[in-house]
Design an enzyme around this catalytic site. Structure first.
Site: not given
Lengths: 499, 499
Positions: A263-264, A267
C-alpha cells in the site's frame, strides 16, 4: 514579468523547504522520536506552521500573483508555469482565509494529541482521547468558518484532501456502492477462518519480505526507506527521498506487513515519479488524496492480491514463513488473502468489506461535524454501525473507534478518499491494460517495470499540475465511475467462489 | 520593559525551534536519509539557515536588545534573564557580522560535501574530497574576514566553539602537553598487541551492550536513542529528546561501539541535564565544545576505562562476547583498553596518544587557514606528522587525513576542544571526588547516580548561562590547567606498568 516569476519561484522554494522540514519532523515523531520529545516537538511544528503560513500568505506573494495575472492568462493550459500560477493562486486564496494563529493552534493541539491517541488506542481508553477530539473538533469548526459556506458543511473538509470535489458527489458514489458491498459481504459471511491465518509470522521475516516486494515494485534503495510506525504512512522529502512505514502483527496473516508495505509503496512510487522539475514548488506532490489512494490500492490490491502476483511471489512468502505456509497450497493462500471476511480493522480488511469501513467513518464524521453526534457517543455509534454493516461485534475501542490516526491530526475529510481511490484504481487499471497488454503475464514473472512506467508517464510525473478532476480524466479517460470497481469486485468474488 | 523581554523571548523561541528543525534534518541526514535525499536536503538546510539568520539578525531583535540594555545592566550577574540578555547580545553581535548569503552558502556547500566526504573516505580518495575542502576553506576565510582581526588568524575559528578563548592559550597548554605525551607514547611503543583485540565482536552484541551502558550511566529510554552513523555524534532536540550515534567495527576491540557510546552518552547527559526552563532560548545548550568534550571524555575515559568500572561491567562484556573474551582475565582486558598503543584513528586512540592526534590537527588547521599548507599537500603533511609524533605509517588517506568528518562541515577550530576537554575532565573529576567521596566504590557497584547528580547540579543545569571561562571556574574551581591531567596520565601509566 519574468523577474516577478523567478522571485515568486524563489519564495515558493523557501516555503516548500519549510514545509518539507515539517514533514521530516512529523516523520521523525511517528517513527524515531523518544516519548520525551513530544512537548518540544509540538513547539517546533507550530513554529514551522507559523513561519510557513506567514511566508505564504504574505503581501509579497499576493502582490507577485497579482502582477503575474496577465502572464498566467497568456499561457496555454498545459504550460508548467501556467499550472504553477493557477495552483499557487488557489492555494494562496485558501491559505489567506485562515488566520495564522488558528493554523498554529491546530498544529499545536494535533501534535500534542498524537501521543495521547497512541496511548489511548493501546489502552482502549476512549475517554483519554475524547477531550482531545472535542478540542480538535472545535478548532476544525473554527477553521471551516474561515471559508464561505459550501453546499454542505462537510465540503470544506473534503476540499482539503480532494480539491474541487463535493460531499454530494461522494455520497452519490457511496450510495451506489453501499447496498452492493453489504450484499457481497453478507453472502460471504460464513466462510470459515483458515487455521494458518494466526501465524506466527516473525517480524524480522515480515520486514525482509516487505523489503523484497518494495524493491520488486520499483522502489530503489537509493531513494526509499521502510520503518515501523504505529499507523503505517508514506511521506517524501524529495522525489528521491521517500519514507515508507509499516507495522508487524505476528499473529494475523491479513495484517501481514507485506500488505501495508505494498500500500505505502504505491504512495511512494507516485511521489518518486513526479517530474523532478516540479520539486520545491506547490506542484511537487501527488494531485489529491483519492488519486494517491488509487495508487496505494492499485499496488496493494489490484496487483498485490491478484493470482498472477502470488503465482510469482508465493514461493518467497513460503520461504519467509516455512513452518506456517510451507504446506499451504497457493490457491488456498490466495483465497485467504482475498476472501470476504468482515473484521474489525480497516487497514487489514479485504477489498469488499473495506468500503463499509469507510462509509461508516464518512457518516460519523459528518454527524460529528454537524453536532448530530457528540464525541462521547462515538463508541456506541461506531459499534452499532459495525454490527449493522459488517455484522461484527467490537470488543473494545482500541480495535474500534480508536484504531485510526486521522482524527488525532484533525484529518476529517480524508477517509472517503480511500474508497474513491479504490474506485479510481480500477478505472486506471482498465485503461493501463489497454495500453500495456497482458499484465497477468508480466506480473506472473515479476516484471513490474512496464506497469510502473505507464503509471509514471500517465499520472505520477504530472504532480499537481492539473485539478484532480482533470487528472482523473487524463489518466482514466473519464470522470469517477463506480461501475468498473463493482464489476471488479463481483468478478473477483465469482472467481474465488469457483476456485 | 517586561513587554520587550517577553517579545524577545517569543522571537528567540521561534529561532530556537527553527535551529532545532535544522538539527533534526542534520541528524536524519547522517543516520536515516537514503542517498537520493542529499541534493534536496542541502536546499532544506540552506533555507533553514537563511530564515534563522534573517530572523535572528533582524532589526527587530536588535531594537529589542537596545531597549533592554538598561534592564540587563540592572540585573545581578546570576539572574537568568540577565544571562539570557548577555548571551543573546553576544550571539547577535557575532551573527550580524556575517551576511546571510555567506551563511547560506556555507550551509549549502558543507551539506553537499557530507556525502562526498563519506564516499571519499570509503574509497580512500583524497582527490575526490580536495576540491570541496578548497571551496570550504575559501568560504571560511571569507567568513573570518567578517570579523575584526584577532591576535591570531585562528582565533575567529576557535571562538565559534570555545567562545572567548585565544589560540595563544591553547598553544600554551598544548606546548606543555606535547613533549610529555610524546615521551609516554615512545616509552610504550613496544607493547605487543593482544590477540583477542581482533574480535570478532558482532554488531548486534555491540549494540545491545552499548544500550546497557547507556542506561546504566543514566540515559533513560524515554529521552534517548542510539543509532549507527558513519561518524559518531550526539545531538539533542530538547532536554528530553537526545540522539546518540555510534558505529560498529567487528574486528577491533579498541573500536568497540561501547567506547564511542560512552563518549556520546557523556555529551547526551550534559544536554539532558540542562535546566528545562532554558529550553527554546540561546541558553539551552551546553556551554562550549571543550566543556562538552570534558563530559564525553569523563564518561568514556575517566569512568569508562577505569578498573572499578570494568570490575563491575566486565562480566557483562564477557557475556556479550563469550567466544572472544570468555577466558580473558579482567586485568588483561583492562590493560588492553587502556594501554598506550599508537594507532591511526583518533576516536579509537588510547588516552595518551589521543592528544597527539589533536595536536597534529591543530597544527595542520592553522597552516591550512593561513595558506602555509595547500589542500593538495595535506596527505603528505598528515603522514609525515603521524610518523613523527606517533611513529605510525599511514597506509591510505581513508584511515589518514580523511578519517574525520569535521573539515567537511567547515568545523575548523573544533579539534583543539577535544584535548581541552580531556584536560578539564580531570580537573572536574578531582573536584567531584572531593564532594562525592569514594567514587571507586560507587562505580564498582554500578551506582552512577551520585556522580551524574553532582555533574548535573554543578555543570549541566547551567547551560550557556555563563561564559566557558566562568563555567570552568565554577565547576572545576579554577582556570584550565594541564597539570592534573598529566598527573592522571602518568599515574595510569605507572599503575598499568605495575599490574
Amino acid at each position: 514579468v519574468p523577474d516577478a516569476l523567478s522571485t515568486l519561484k524563489e519564495r515558493l522554494g523557501r516555503i516548500a523547504d519549510l514545509s518539507t522540514a515539517r514533514l521530516v519532523l512529523e516523520w521523525d515523531l511517528q517513527t524515531m522520536m523518544p516519548p520525551g520529545g513530544a512537548a518540544a516537538r509540538a513547539e517546533h511544528l507550530t513554529t514551522l506552521e507559523i513561519l510557513t503560513h506567514e511566508l505564504f500568505t504574505s503581501d509579497e506573494v499576493g502582490n507577485l500573483l497579482d502582477e503575474l495575472r496577465p502572464l498566467e492568462a497568456s499561457l496555454p493550459h498545459d504550460d508548467v508555469d501556467g499550472c504553477l500560477l493557477r495552483v499557487t493562486r488557489r492555494d494562496y486564496e485558501k491559505a489567506t482565509c485562515v488566520p495564522t494563529e488558528l493554523a498554529a493552534e491546530i498544529t499545536h493541539v494535533t501534535t500534542e494529541a498524537h501521543p495521547v491517541w497512541v496511548s489511548a488506542r493501546a489502552g482502549a481508553d476512549w475517554n483519554a482521547f475524547r477531550p482531545w477530539l472535542e478540542r480538535i473538533l472545535e478548532l476544525k469548526l473554527r477553521y471551516a468558518d474561515c471559508f464561505p459556506p459550501g453546499d454542505d458543511p462537510y465540503d470544506v473538509f473534503l476540499d482539503d484532501f480532494e480539491p474541487g470535489m463535493r460531499t454530494a458527489d461522494v455520497r452519490a458514489i457511496f450510495d451506489r456502492l453501499k447496498p452492493e458491498l453489504v450484499d457481497l459481504t453478507l453472502a460471504n459471511s460464513e466462510a470459515p477462518a483458515e487455521r494458518f491465518v494466526g501465524g506466527p509470522f516473525p517480524s524480522e521475516a515480515q520486514h525482509a519480505i516487505s523489503l523484497d516486494v518494495m524493491r520488486a515494485f520499483g522502489a530503489d534503495d537509493g531513494s526509499f526507506r521502510l520503518d515501523p510506525a504505529v499507523h503505517p504512512f508514506c511521506t517524501s522529502f524529495s522525489v528521491s527521498d521517500v519514507r515508507l512505514t509499516t507495522r508487524y502483527a505476528e499473529h494475523d496473516l491479513t495484517a501481514h506487513s507485506l500488505f501495508s508495505t505494498m500500500h505505502e509503496v504505491g504512495h511512494g512510487l507516485y511521489e518518486r515519479g513526479i517530474d523532478p522539475s516540479l520539486e520545491r514548488t506547490p506542484l511537487g506532490h501527488g494531485c489529491s488524496s483519492a488519486l494517491h489512494e488509487s495508487q496505494s490500492r492499485l499496488w496493494e490490491n489490484v496487483i498485490g492480491r491478484s493470482l498472477p502476483f502470488w503465482r510469482w511471489f508465493y514461493p518467497r512468502m513460503q520461504a519467509a514463513h516455512p513452518e506456517v505456509l510451507g504446506s499451504v497450497p497457493l490457491e488456498r493462500f490466495h483465497r485467504t488473502v482475498n476472501g470476504v471476511r468482515p473484521g474489525l480493522i480497516r487497514v487489514d480488511a479485504d477489498e469488499t468489506t473495506y468500503g463499509l469501513h469507510i462509509i461508516l467513518r464518512f457518516e460519523l464524521e459528518q454527524e460529528l461535524l454537524t453536532g448530530r453526534l457528540a464525541p462521547a457517543d462515538v463508541p456506541a455509534a461506531w459499534n452499532a454501525r459495525m454490527a449493522d454493516y459488517l455484522g461484527v461485534v467490537v470488543p473494545d475501542d482500541g480495535v474500534g473507534c480508536l484504531q485510526d490516526v486521522h482524527w488525532s491530526f484533525g484529518g476529517f475529510g480524508y477517509f472517503p478518499t480511500y474508497q474513491l481511490g479504490n474506485v479510481i484504481s480500477v478505472q486506471i487499471w482498465d485503461r493501463l491494460r489497454e495500453d500495456v497488454g497482458d499484465t497477468d503475464e508480466l506480473i506472473e514473472r515479476g516484471d513490474f517495470a512496464p506497469i510502473h512506467e505507464w503509471l509514471r508517464e500517465s499520472l505520477y510525473r504530472l504532480g499537481r499540475m492539473y485539478t484532480p478532476e482533470e487528472t482523473i480524466r487524463r489518466v482514466a479517460g473519464g470522470p469517477i465511475d463506480p461501475e468498473p470497481y463493482l464489476r471488479y469486485l463481483r468478478d473477483k468474488d465469482a472467481s474465488l467462489a469457483a476456485a
